[in-house]
Design an enzyme around this catalytic site. Structure first.
Site, PDB file in Angstrom:
ATOM      1  N   ARG A   1       0.634  -1.266   0.032  1.00 30.23           N
ATOM      2  CA  ARG A   1      -0.081  -0.348  -0.244  1.00 30.23           C
ATOM      3  C   ARG A   1       0.890   1.163  -0.505  1.00 30.23           C
ATOM      4  O   ARG A   1       1.590   1.623   1.502  1.00 30.23           O
ATOM      5  CB  ARG A   1      -0.813  -0.410   1.414  1.00 30.23           C
TER       6      ARG A   1
ATOM      7  N   LYS B   1      10.003 -18.088   8.250  1.00 27.34           N
ATOM      8  CA  LYS B   1      10.156 -19.476   9.090  1.00 27.34           C
ATOM      9  C   LYS B   1       9.572 -20.455   8.374  1.00 27.34           C
ATOM     10  O   LYS B   1       9.675 -21.231   7.638  1.00 27.34           O
ATOM     11  CB  LYS B   1       9.691 -19.468  10.760  1.00 27.34           C
TER      12      LYS B   1
ATOM     13  N   GLU C   1      18.130 -15.039  11.618  1.00 26.55           N
ATOM     14  CA  GLU C   1      17.747 -15.277  13.794  1.00 26.55           C
ATOM     15  C   GLU C   1      16.531 -15.189  14.043  1.00 26.55           C
ATOM     16  O   GLU C   1      15.857 -15.843  14.610  1.00 26.55           O
ATOM     17  CB  GLU C   1      18.868 -14.885  14.536  1.00 26.55           C
TER      18      GLU C   1
ATOM     19  N   VAL D   1      13.243 -18.032  14.050  1.00 26.97           N
ATOM     20  CA  VAL D   1      12.746 -18.658  15.404  1.00 26.97           C
ATOM     21  C   VAL D   1      13.023 -18.052  16.276  1.00 26.97           C
ATOM     22  O   VAL D   1      14.303 -17.304  17.106  1.00 26.97           O
ATOM     23  CB  VAL D   1      13.482 -20.062  15.411  1.00 26.97           C
TER      24      VAL D   1
ATOM     25  N   GLY E   1      11.657 -15.179  18.095  1.00 25.45           N
ATOM     26  CA  GLY E   1      12.175 -13.885  17.771  1.00 25.45           C
ATOM     27  C   GLY E   1      13.671 -12.976  18.091  1.00 25.45           C
ATOM     28  O   GLY E   1      14.488 -13.688  17.669  1.00 25.45           O
TER      29      GLY E   1
ATOM     30  N   GLU F   1       0.618 -14.372  13.580  1.00 22.80           N
ATOM     31  CA  GLU F   1       0.611 -13.912  12.294  1.00 22.80           C
ATOM     32  C   GLU F   1      -0.642 -13.761  10.879  1.00 22.80           C
ATOM     33  O   GLU F   1      -0.926 -13.448  11.511  1.00 22.80           O
ATOM     34  CB  GLU F   1       1.259 -15.702  11.587  1.00 22.80           C
TER      35      GLU F   1
ATOM     36  N   LYS G   1       9.104 -23.302  13.469  1.00 25.22           N
ATOM     37  CA  LYS G   1      10.862 -23.617  13.741  1.00 25.22           C
ATOM     38  C   LYS G   1      10.794 -24.753  14.338  1.00 25.22           C
ATOM     39  O   LYS G   1      12.031 -24.674  14.762  1.00 25.22           O
ATOM     40  CB  LYS G   1      10.246 -22.004  15.075  1.00 25.22           C
TER      41      LYS G   1
ATOM     42  N   GLY H   1       6.466  -9.639  18.282  1.00 22.83           N
ATOM     43  CA  GLY H   1       6.087  -8.911  18.520  1.00 22.83           C
ATOM     44  C   GLY H   1       7.619  -7.450  17.524  1.00 22.83           C
ATOM     45  O   GLY H   1       8.336  -7.973  17.207  1.00 22.83           O
TER      46      GLY H   1
HETATM   47  N1  LIG Z   1       5.337 -10.336  13.954  1.00 24.00           N
HETATM   48  C1  LIG Z   1       5.802 -10.852  15.234  1.00 24.00           C
HETATM   49  O1  LIG Z   1       6.303 -10.865  16.228  1.00 24.00           O
HETATM   50  C2  LIG Z   1       7.146 -11.770  14.246  1.00 24.00           C
HETATM   51  C3  LIG Z   1       7.859 -12.235  14.200  1.00 24.00           C
HETATM   52  C4  LIG Z   1       8.970 -13.735  14.037  1.00 24.00           C
HETATM   53  C5  LIG Z   1       9.266 -13.317  12.388  1.00 24.00           C
HETATM   54  N2  LIG Z   1       8.418 -12.316  12.337  1.00 24.00           N
HETATM   55  C6  LIG Z   1       7.888 -12.768   9.897  1.00 24.00           C
HETATM   56  O2  LIG Z   1       8.349 -11.345  10.065  1.00 24.00           O
HETATM   57  C7  LIG Z   1       7.463 -11.545   8.591  1.00 24.00           C
HETATM   58  C8  LIG Z   1       6.311  -9.962   9.015  1.00 24.00           C
HETATM   59  O3  LIG Z   1       5.956 -10.789   9.635  1.00 24.00           O
HETATM   60  P1  LIG Z   1       4.530  -9.280  10.235  1.00 24.00           P
HETATM   61  O4  LIG Z   1       4.325  -9.144  11.171  1.00 24.00           O
HETATM   62  O5  LIG Z   1       5.380  -7.856  10.076  1.00 24.00           O
HETATM   63  O6  LIG Z   1       3.802  -8.819   9.028  1.00 24.00           O
HETATM   64  P2  LIG Z   1       2.970  -8.206   8.764  1.00 24.00           P
HETATM   65  O7  LIG Z   1       1.703  -9.002   7.959  1.00 24.00           O
HETATM   66  O8  LIG Z   1       2.416  -7.114   9.497  1.00 24.00           O
HETATM   67  O9  LIG Z   1       4.048  -7.956   7.663  1.00 24.00           O
HETATM   68  C9  LIG Z   1       4.235  -7.650   6.689  1.00 24.00           C
HETATM   69  C10 LIG Z   1       3.690  -6.260   5.058  1.00 24.00           C
HETATM   70  O10 LIG Z   1       4.450  -6.425   4.009  1.00 24.00           O
HETATM   71  C11 LIG Z   1       3.181  -6.316   2.892  1.00 24.00           C
HETATM   72  N3  LIG Z   1       3.376  -7.026   1.752  1.00 24.00           N
HETATM   73  C12 LIG Z   1       3.110  -8.836   2.005  1.00 24.00           C
HETATM   74  N4  LIG Z   1       3.219  -8.820   0.301  1.00 24.00           N
HETATM   75  C13 LIG Z   1       4.356  -7.873  -0.371  1.00 24.00           C
HETATM   76  C14 LIG Z   1       5.122  -7.700  -1.032  1.00 24.00           C
HETATM   77  N5  LIG Z   1       4.598  -8.625  -2.058  1.00 24.00           N
HETATM   78  N6  LIG Z   1       5.763  -6.712  -2.232  1.00 24.00           N
HETATM   79  C15 LIG Z   1       5.298  -5.750  -0.866  1.00 24.00           C
HETATM   80  N7  LIG Z   1       4.909  -5.362   0.802  1.00 24.00           N
HETATM   81  C16 LIG Z   1       3.774  -7.304   0.662  1.00 24.00           C
HETATM   82  C17 LIG Z   1       1.819  -6.224   3.512  1.00 24.00           C
HETATM   83  O11 LIG Z   1       1.641  -5.033   3.001  1.00 24.00           O
HETATM   84  C18 LIG Z   1       2.528  -5.821   5.446  1.00 24.00           C
HETATM   85  O12 LIG Z   1       2.366  -5.091   5.266  1.00 24.00           O
HETATM   86  C19 LIG Z   1       7.118 -12.956   8.103  1.00 24.00           C
HETATM   87  O13 LIG Z   1       7.808 -13.645   7.942  1.00 24.00           O
HETATM   88  C20 LIG Z   1       6.032 -13.458  10.301  1.00 24.00           C
HETATM   89  O14 LIG Z   1       6.633 -14.795  10.058  1.00 24.00           O
HETATM   90  C21 LIG Z   1       7.169 -11.650  12.665  1.00 24.00           C
HETATM   91  N1  LIG Z   2       3.106 -15.456  15.005  1.00 30.19           N
HETATM   92  C1  LIG Z   2       4.568 -15.767  15.483  1.00 30.19           C
HETATM   93  C2  LIG Z   2       5.609 -14.549  15.291  1.00 30.19           C
HETATM   94  C3  LIG Z   2       7.462 -14.533  15.704  1.00 30.19           C
HETATM   95  O1  LIG Z   2       7.673 -15.980  14.914  1.00 30.19           O
HETATM   96  C4  LIG Z   2       4.642 -15.987  17.346  1.00 30.19           C
HETATM   97  O2  LIG Z   2       3.172 -15.689  18.015  1.00 30.19           O
HETATM   98  O3  LIG Z   2       5.452 -16.486  17.857  1.00 30.19           O
HETATM   99 NA    NA Z   3      15.954 -15.691  17.637  1.00 28.21          NA
END
Ligand SMILES: NC(=O)c1ccc[n+]([C@@H]2O[C@H](COP(=O)([O-])OP(=O)(O)OC[C@H]3O[C@@H](n4cnc5c(N)ncnc54)[C@H](O)[C@@H]3O)[C@@H](O)[C@H]2O)c1
Ligand SMILES: N[C@@H](CCO)C(=O)O
Ligand code: NA
Length: 433
Positions: free
Chosen positions: A49, A107, A131, A134, A136, A192, A207, A306
């Site tokens: 967006r 993951k 890193e 898995v 966070g 997620e 993970k 987070g």
């Molecule tokens: N949130 C957490 O606590 C956390 C922790 C560890 C790992 N992760 C991992 O990090 C990654 C992102 O998680 P998040 O929580 O930030 O998700 P999120 O949904 O908040 O952010 C993902 C963003 O990517 C954008 N997006 C999707 N497809 C796209 C594309 N083709 N081009 C450009 N932008 C695109 C979406 O619009 C969104 O804003 C995931 O792989 C998730 O598993 C998240």
């Molecule tokens: N959705 C995942 C994010 C961190 O990997 C969780 O709650 O642990």
């Molecule tokens: Na980690």
């Protein structure tokens, strides 16, 4: 000496994690440059967006064309935080092909296709670091890949999903309902994009696959991991756990078989004693025990989800990859040289807590005990309590000794068929003793 040409970073995704990565890159730019030995510049941000206002990100850096961004040729490191298998896989592959290293928090993708991605990275002389994928913020992937590379890891056990730990903790301590707790976890940025991945255990299983692969130097895919989510855990299960001096956690457990010839990986809810350190892991925190032959038992603990905690892990990888780049080297690649088979869940030795509703009449206890004996399952404790509602039923709680999971599940199936067993109120594995 500081290199003057900045290292250029492309950020794919600017959601919960991506926005924090961009913020820390900007606010800590001077420290990051000093640690790396070269300035780091945010050279492009791919989003879905483009109209959304993003604090601290110059609008001219924003693009909706992630493919063009990773193909630019001047990008040193691609940070992938969009999540999901596609288009992330193609974008990461394209980044390697165009001379960039990759830091990812994904993951789901690494568990599905980590081996192929490592191979492409290696072929193109690039790094693949993850890193954040898995547990966070907790340093776990790097300690396993590097610090423990000289030891023999036999077991990895812990809480690796923040969302489900947050929900279970709320259900246990405040009696909150499942949906209310899930909504809160989502609002806090833990869940997620599709929270089914969290509550059905797919995220923790991904993970577990990654951890088992690194810990045992073998290939473990998501499909190899036995998985049960936490959607069927009820307040009655928590009440049963409390009576046993336990609580319930969604655990990921990766083990090397005693003979060393195979490994197992599983994710399921389990009762653990309140005295076990995992019982006091609250909210979205994660904790993982690693048991290694020479080191003994290590515990890793910290925020498992987070935006800001996850960005910390991403930034740590970014610094490592940038340092490698400045030195003209790469970090350790995949180390899956053992090719150990992954045994099925039926072979895993576990303990069950079984709560049955039975007819309150002579001989029932003996009948139930016979079923356990026929399956070679030894009983640890039995507690029977008559119901006060006059319905002629009693509640029978059996805790077993350790036995193969196939024998335990076979026992439960046979118990269900007894006329005197009116229902199975709860079945839960018991761990941590
Ligand atoms: N949130 C957490 O606590 C956390 C922790 C560890 C790992 N992760 C991992 O990090 C990654 C992102 O998680 P998040 O929580 O930030 O998700 P999120 O949904 O908040 O952010 C993902 C963003 O990517 C954008 N997006 C999707 N497809 C796209 C594309 N083709 N081009 C450009 N932008 C695109 C979406 O619009 C969104 O804003 C995931 O792989 C998730 O598993 C998240
Ligand atoms: N959705 C995942 C994010 C961190 O990997 C969780 O709650 O642990
Ligand atoms: Na980690």
């Amino acid at each position: 000496m500081m290199r003057t040409r900045p290292l250029k970073v492309a950020l794919l995704g600017c959601g919960v994690v991506g926005s924090e990565v961009a913020r820390i890159m900007t606010t800590h730019a001077a420290d990051l440059a000093a640690r790396i030995g070269a300035p780091v510049e945010l050279a492009g941000v791919a989003v879905r967006r483009p109209g959304k206002v993003r604090a601290g990100i110059a609008p001219e850096l924003v693009t909706t064309d992630a493919t063009a961004l990773v193909k630019r040729g001047d990008i040193d490191v691609v940070v992938e935080v969009i999540g999901g298998v596609e288009p992330a896989r193609t974008l990461i592959t394209t980044a390697f092909e165009h001379g960039a290293s990759v830091v990812s928090a994904n993951k789901a993708l690494l568990a599905e296709d980590g081996a192929a991605l490592h191979a492409v990275a290696e072929r193109h002389g690039q790094d693949l670091y993850y890193e954040a994928a898995v547990a966070g913020a907790i340093p776990l992937v790097r300690p396993l890949r590097e610090s423990l590379a000289g030891d023999k890891v036999n077991r990895v056990l812990g809480i690796v999903n923040g969302t489900t730990n947050f929900i279970l903790d709320k259900m246990d301590t405040s009696g909150a309902g499942y949906s209310e707790a899930l909504d809160e976890a989502t609002a806090l940025g833990y869940a997620e994009a599709d929270p089914t991945a969290d509550v059905e255990g797919f995220d923790a299983a991904a993970k577990a696959a990654i951890l088992a692969g690194i810990a045992f130097h073998t290939r473990v895919r998501l499909d190899d991991v036995y998985r049960e989510g936490m959607t069927e855990v009820t307040s009655a299960d928590f009440a049963s756990a409390k009576r046993m001096g336990c609580t319930i956690k969604l655990l990921a457990i990766c083990e090397r078989a005693a003979d060393g010839g195979s490994v197992t990986a599983r994710v399921h809810p389990a009762m653990i004693p309140l005295s076990h350190p995992l019982a006091s892991v609250r909210g979205a925190y994660n904790a993982v025990f690693v048991e290694a032959e020479a080191a003994g038992q290590l515990m890793f603990y910290g925020p498992g989800a987070g935006g800001s905690p996850t960005a910390s892990a991403v930034l740590g990888d970014l610094v490592a990859v940038c340092r490698n780049r400045v030195e003209g080297s790469t970090g350790p690649g995949e180390s899956a040289y053992t090719q150990l088979p992954v045994s099925p869940m039926g072979d895993v030795v576990t303990r069950y807590h079984i709560s049955l509703d039975v007819a309150d009449k002579p001989g029932v206890l003996a009948q139930v005990a016979t079923v356990f004996a026929e399956h070679g399952v030894s009983i640890d404790t039995v507690r029977q309590q008559s119901r006060q509602d006059g319905g002629g039923e009693a509640s029978l709680v059996v805790v077993t000794h350790r036995a193969p999971d196939a024998a335990l599940s076979g026992t439960v199936e046979a118990l269900r068929k007894l006329d005197t067993v009116r229902g199975v109120a709860s079945i839960m594995r018991v761990e941590g003793e």
